[in-house]
Design a protein around this motif. Sequence first.
Motif, mmCIF file in Angstrom:
data_model
loop_
_atom_site.group_PDB
_atom_site.id
_atom_site.type_symbol
_atom_site.label_atom_id
_atom_site.label_comp_id
_atom_site.label_asym_id
_atom_site.label_seq_id
_atom_site.Cartn_x
_atom_site.Cartn_y
_atom_site.Cartn_z
ATOM 1 N N ARG A 106 0.830 -1.221 0.000
ATOM 2 C CA ARG A 106 0.000 0.000 0.000
ATOM 3 C C ARG A 106 0.857 1.261 0.000
ATOM 4 N NH1 ARG A 106 -5.389 2.071 0.092
ATOM 5 N NH2 ARG A 106 -5.372 3.924 1.373
ATOM 6 N N VAL A 107 2.004 1.204 0.691
ATOM 7 C CA VAL A 107 2.864 2.396 0.752
ATOM 8 C C VAL A 107 3.959 2.375 -0.307
ATOM 9 C CG1 VAL A 107 2.330 2.890 3.169
ATOM 10 C CG2 VAL A 107 4.322 1.461 2.614
ATOM 11 N N GLY A 108 3.862 1.448 -1.267
ATOM 12 C CA GLY A 108 4.721 1.513 -2.440
ATOM 13 C C GLY A 108 5.784 0.437 -2.611
ATOM 14 N N LEU A 109 5.906 -0.475 -1.677
ATOM 15 C CA LEU A 109 6.920 -1.524 -1.816
ATOM 16 C C LEU A 109 6.448 -2.611 -2.775
ATOM 17 C CD1 LEU A 109 7.888 -2.008 1.942
ATOM 18 C CD2 LEU A 109 9.257 -0.886 0.172
ATOM 19 N N PRO A 110 7.359 -3.197 -3.525
ATOM 20 C CA PRO A 110 6.988 -4.367 -4.336
ATOM 21 C C PRO A 110 6.580 -5.517 -3.404
ATOM 22 C CG PRO A 110 9.152 -3.522 -4.984
ATOM 23 C CD PRO A 110 8.752 -2.801 -3.731
ATOM 24 N N ARG A 111 5.655 -6.364 -3.851
ATOM 25 C CA ARG A 111 5.134 -7.449 -3.010
ATOM 26 C C ARG A 111 6.249 -8.335 -2.455
ATOM 27 N NH1 ARG A 111 1.058 -8.318 0.086
ATOM 28 N NH2 ARG A 111 -0.362 -7.629 -1.537
ATOM 29 N N LYS A 112 7.179 -8.737 -3.285
ATOM 30 C CA LYS A 112 8.251 -9.625 -2.833
ATOM 31 C C LYS A 112 9.048 -8.977 -1.704
ATOM 32 C CE LYS A 112 11.822 -12.634 -4.732
ATOM 33 N NZ LYS A 112 12.513 -13.087 -5.926
ATOM 34 N N THR A 113 9.347 -7.714 -1.846
ATOM 35 C CA THR A 113 10.091 -6.975 -0.829
ATOM 36 C C THR A 113 9.263 -6.848 0.444
ATOM 37 O OG1 THR A 113 11.280 -5.742 -2.527
ATOM 38 C CG2 THR A 113 11.262 -4.784 -0.310
#
Length: 113
Positions: A36-43
């Motif tokens: 939601r705050v912009g991180l890629p899912r894997k990260t």
Amino acid sequence: MLIENEELMDAVTGLSGSGPAYVFLILEALSDAGVRVGLPRKTANLLAIQTVLGSAKLALESGKHFGELKDMVTSPGGTTIAGLEKLEEGSLRSTIIKAVEAATKRSKELSGK
């Protein structure tokens, strides 16, 4: 750890037997928040897992009360206290307690107690 009092087994089921599902739900929520705050899912997934793993390791090795550990990572007026305030507004602590109580009660029902 040995539970010698068999009367406590339903409580063990409510906390430890059902607890992994609660932790996975929290991990999922942390990861979703990261996305939601912009991180890629894997990260986001890896950060959530490492956060829970590191926190559990510190709790186990330090022997300190969980409240003390929480205070150690909470700066006055900082980011963590802002987040904790929202968790308390949402009654996270109370909801987790109620989940363990409900699972314990259901364990007793299933065992005919």
